[in-house]
Structures are given as structure tokens and as C-alpha cells.
Design a protein around this motif. Structure first.
Motif, PDB file in Angstrom:
ATOM      1  N   PHE A 191      -2.028  -4.693 -14.775  1.00 51.97           N
ATOM      2  CA  PHE A 191      -0.654  -4.624 -14.265  1.00 51.97           C
ATOM      3  C   PHE A 191      -0.678  -3.723 -13.050  1.00 51.97           C
ATOM      4  O   PHE A 191      -1.026  -2.548 -13.149  1.00 51.97           O
ATOM      5  CB  PHE A 191       0.262  -4.052 -15.356  1.00 51.97           C
ATOM      6  CG  PHE A 191       1.718  -4.169 -15.046  1.00 51.97           C
ATOM      7  CD1 PHE A 191       2.412  -5.318 -15.377  1.00 51.97           C
ATOM      8  CD2 PHE A 191       2.397  -3.134 -14.430  1.00 51.97           C
ATOM      9  CE1 PHE A 191       3.766  -5.434 -15.103  1.00 51.97           C
ATOM     10  CE2 PHE A 191       3.740  -3.243 -14.152  1.00 51.97           C
ATOM     11  CZ  PHE A 191       4.429  -4.385 -14.487  1.00 51.97           C
ATOM     12  N   PHE A 192      -0.347  -4.272 -11.892  1.00 51.77           N
ATOM     13  CA  PHE A 192      -0.327  -3.522 -10.640  1.00 51.77           C
ATOM     14  C   PHE A 192       1.102  -3.401 -10.142  1.00 51.77           C
ATOM     15  O   PHE A 192       1.878  -4.354 -10.247  1.00 51.77           O
ATOM     16  CB  PHE A 192      -1.151  -4.239  -9.557  1.00 51.77           C
ATOM     17  CG  PHE A 192      -2.635  -4.081  -9.708  1.00 51.77           C
ATOM     18  CD1 PHE A 192      -3.326  -3.164  -8.920  1.00 51.77           C
ATOM     19  CD2 PHE A 192      -3.340  -4.841 -10.612  1.00 51.77           C
ATOM     20  CE1 PHE A 192      -4.703  -3.022  -9.047  1.00 51.77           C
ATOM     21  CE2 PHE A 192      -4.717  -4.709 -10.742  1.00 51.77           C
ATOM     22  CZ  PHE A 192      -5.402  -3.800  -9.958  1.00 51.77           C
ATOM     23  N   LEU A 193       1.443  -2.239  -9.598  1.00 55.10           N
ATOM     24  CA  LEU A 193       2.744  -2.025  -8.958  1.00 55.10           C
ATOM     25  C   LEU A 193       2.528  -1.814  -7.465  1.00 55.10           C
ATOM     26  O   LEU A 193       1.556  -1.181  -7.052  1.00 55.10           O
ATOM     27  CB  LEU A 193       3.447  -0.794  -9.523  1.00 55.10           C
ATOM     28  CG  LEU A 193       4.062  -0.925 -10.903  1.00 55.10           C
ATOM     29  CD1 LEU A 193       4.658   0.409 -11.333  1.00 55.10           C
ATOM     30  CD2 LEU A 193       5.113  -2.009 -10.940  1.00 55.10           C
ATOM     31  N   ARG A 194       3.461  -2.314  -6.679  1.00 60.10           N
ATOM     32  CA  ARG A 194       3.391  -2.099  -5.235  1.00 60.10           C
ATOM     33  C   ARG A 194       3.798  -0.662  -4.929  1.00 60.10           C
ATOM     34  O   ARG A 194       4.805  -0.171  -5.422  1.00 60.10           O
ATOM     35  CB  ARG A 194       4.295  -3.073  -4.502  1.00 60.10           C
ATOM     36  CG  ARG A 194       4.082  -3.004  -3.018  1.00 60.10           C
ATOM     37  CD  ARG A 194       4.741  -4.122  -2.323  1.00 60.10           C
ATOM     38  NE  ARG A 194       4.377  -4.027  -0.916  1.00 60.10           N
ATOM     39  CZ  ARG A 194       4.405  -5.018  -0.095  1.00 60.10           C
ATOM     40  NH1 ARG A 194       4.774  -6.197  -0.518  1.00 60.10           N
ATOM     41  NH2 ARG A 194       4.080  -4.847   1.157  1.00 60.10           N
ATOM     42  N   VAL A 195       2.983   0.002  -4.124  1.00 55.62           N
ATOM     43  CA  VAL A 195       3.256   1.382  -3.725  1.00 55.62           C
ATOM     44  C   VAL A 195       3.476   1.414  -2.217  1.00 55.62           C
ATOM     45  O   VAL A 195       3.166   0.445  -1.522  1.00 55.62           O
ATOM     46  CB  VAL A 195       2.099   2.328  -4.145  1.00 55.62           C
ATOM     47  CG1 VAL A 195       2.004   2.403  -5.661  1.00 55.62           C
ATOM     48  CG2 VAL A 195       0.775   1.891  -3.569  1.00 55.62           C
ATOM     49  N   PRO A 196       4.013   2.503  -1.693  1.00 54.41           N
ATOM     50  CA  PRO A 196       4.258   2.579  -0.245  1.00 54.41           C
ATOM     51  C   PRO A 196       3.015   2.234   0.573  1.00 54.41           C
ATOM     52  O   PRO A 196       1.892   2.539   0.178  1.00 54.41           O
ATOM     53  CB  PRO A 196       4.677   4.038  -0.038  1.00 54.41           C
ATOM     54  CG  PRO A 196       5.283   4.442  -1.348  1.00 54.41           C
ATOM     55  CD  PRO A 196       4.475   3.711  -2.383  1.00 54.41           C
ATOM     56  N   GLY A 197       3.246   1.579   1.676  1.00 59.33           N
ATOM     57  CA  GLY A 197       2.148   1.172   2.542  1.00 59.33           C
ATOM     58  C   GLY A 197       1.647  -0.231   2.251  1.00 59.33           C
ATOM     59  O   GLY A 197       0.623  -0.651   2.767  1.00 59.33           O
ATOM     60  N   GLY A 198       2.380  -0.971   1.393  1.00 64.86           N
ATOM     61  CA  GLY A 198       1.983  -2.342   1.094  1.00 64.86           C
ATOM     62  C   GLY A 198       0.721  -2.447   0.259  1.00 64.86           C
ATOM     63  O   GLY A 198       0.011  -3.440   0.314  1.00 64.86           O
ATOM     64  N   ARG A 199       0.439  -1.424  -0.528  1.00 65.40           N
ATOM     65  CA  ARG A 199      -0.756  -1.423  -1.376  1.00 65.40           C
ATOM     66  C   ARG A 199      -0.339  -1.619  -2.827  1.00 65.40           C
ATOM     67  O   ARG A 199       0.836  -1.512  -3.160  1.00 65.40           O
ATOM     68  CB  ARG A 199      -1.527  -0.126  -1.163  1.00 65.40           C
ATOM     69  CG  ARG A 199      -2.009  -0.008   0.295  1.00 65.40           C
ATOM     70  CD  ARG A 199      -2.716   1.278   0.598  1.00 65.40           C
ATOM     71  NE  ARG A 199      -3.977   1.440  -0.074  1.00 65.40           N
ATOM     72  CZ  ARG A 199      -5.124   0.811   0.253  1.00 65.40           C
ATOM     73  NH1 ARG A 199      -5.140  -0.044   1.232  1.00 65.40           N
ATOM     74  NH2 ARG A 199      -6.232   1.053  -0.412  1.00 65.40           N
ATOM     75  N   TRP A 200      -1.309  -1.917  -3.679  1.00 61.58           N
ATOM     76  CA  TRP A 200      -1.072  -2.202  -5.085  1.00 61.58           C
ATOM     77  C   TRP A 200      -1.882  -1.243  -5.949  1.00 61.58           C
ATOM     78  O   TRP A 200      -3.078  -1.109  -5.773  1.00 61.58           O
ATOM     79  CB  TRP A 200      -1.470  -3.647  -5.392  1.00 61.58           C
ATOM     80  CG  TRP A 200      -0.668  -4.612  -4.585  1.00 61.58           C
ATOM     81  CD1 TRP A 200      -0.963  -5.084  -3.337  1.00 61.58           C
ATOM     82  CD2 TRP A 200       0.582  -5.169  -4.927  1.00 61.58           C
ATOM     83  NE1 TRP A 200       0.024  -5.907  -2.900  1.00 61.58           N
ATOM     84  CE2 TRP A 200       0.991  -5.990  -3.854  1.00 61.58           C
ATOM     85  CE3 TRP A 200       1.412  -5.073  -6.043  1.00 61.58           C
ATOM     86  CZ2 TRP A 200       2.181  -6.696  -3.864  1.00 61.58           C
ATOM     87  CZ3 TRP A 200       2.601  -5.785  -6.049  1.00 61.58           C
ATOM     88  CH2 TRP A 200       2.971  -6.584  -4.978  1.00 61.58           C
ATOM     89  N   GLU A 201      -1.199  -0.563  -6.897  1.00 56.99           N
ATOM     90  CA  GLU A 201      -1.857   0.426  -7.750  1.00 56.99           C
ATOM     91  C   GLU A 201      -1.895  -0.051  -9.200  1.00 56.99           C
ATOM     92  O   GLU A 201      -0.878  -0.477  -9.749  1.00 56.99           O
ATOM     93  CB  GLU A 201      -1.137   1.760  -7.674  1.00 56.99           C
ATOM     94  CG  GLU A 201      -1.814   2.839  -8.498  1.00 56.99           C
ATOM     95  CD  GLU A 201      -1.171   4.206  -8.340  1.00 56.99           C
ATOM     96  OE1 GLU A 201      -1.309   5.009  -9.269  1.00 56.99           O
ATOM     97  OE2 GLU A 201      -0.542   4.464  -7.299  1.00 56.99           O
ATOM     98  N   LEU A 202      -3.082   0.045  -9.815  1.00 54.36           N
ATOM     99  CA  LEU A 202      -3.250  -0.315 -11.220  1.00 54.36           C
ATOM    100  C   LEU A 202      -2.472   0.672 -12.082  1.00 54.36           C
ATOM    101  O   LEU A 202      -2.698   1.879 -12.019  1.00 54.36           O
ATOM    102  CB  LEU A 202      -4.739  -0.264 -11.594  1.00 54.36           C
ATOM    103  CG  LEU A 202      -5.088  -0.540 -13.050  1.00 54.36           C
ATOM    104  CD1 LEU A 202      -4.715  -1.946 -13.458  1.00 54.36           C
ATOM    105  CD2 LEU A 202      -6.568  -0.282 -13.275  1.00 54.36           C
ATOM    106  N   THR A 203      -1.525   0.146 -12.866  1.00 53.80           N
ATOM    107  CA  THR A 203      -0.709   1.017 -13.704  1.00 53.80           C
ATOM    108  C   THR A 203      -0.810   0.693 -15.181  1.00 53.80           C
ATOM    109  O   THR A 203      -0.278   1.424 -16.001  1.00 53.80           O
ATOM    110  CB  THR A 203       0.779   0.957 -13.282  1.00 53.80           C
ATOM    111  OG1 THR A 203       1.211  -0.391 -13.336  1.00 53.80           O
ATOM    112  CG2 THR A 203       0.978   1.514 -11.898  1.00 53.80           C
TER     113      THR A 203
END
Length: 75
Positions: free
Chosen positions: A25-37
């Protein structure tokens, strides 16, 4: 609750429901990147996994807005 806890809860419920053996499950973070959450059969560590547009399947799906379905994966 923090977003990592929510992401993990989602994966713990959804993955078995759909019969997935592995999931992330990835969430979009600032800067148009995706972080594994959150992960199912995938470790989510303190060091964040962050992917940019076009990086791997997650980044590709994020950059195009289209679902990527992987089938026929060998054992």
C-alpha cells in the motif's frame, strides 16, 4: 492513528479478502512520489521506501494513473 498504521490495517484486511499472497500500500507524498505505508508479506521498515514517477510498477501506475495487473508469475 498515523498513516502507516492505517495502511497496514488496510493491507491486513484486504489482502486475505482478495486471496493475495503479497501486497503493498503506497501513499502519494509531496513531490509526486509514492511511499510504502503498508504491506502484506512485505516488511515495512522505519527507513521509508519512496518511489518516483516511472520507478518500478508502483511509479509507473502512479505516473499514468492506470492499474498494473501482473499475471502468470512463475512459482
Amino acid at each position: 492513528r498515523d498513516l502507516r498504521a492505517v495502511g497496514q490495517m488496510i493491507m491486513n484486511e484486504v489482502a486475505p479478502l482478495v486471496g493475495a499472497q503479497v501486497g503493498t500500500f503506497f501513499l502519494r507524498v509531496p513531490g509526486g512520489r509514492w511511499e510504502l505505508t503498508g504491506g502484506y508479506a512485505v516488511a515495512v521498515t522505519d527507513e521509508p521506501v519512496v518511489l518516483g514517477a516511472g520507478e518500478g510498477l508502483v511509479g509507473q501506475a502512479g505516473s499514468t494513473g492506470e492499474t498494473v495487473l501482473v499475471t502468470g508469475v512463475p512459482d
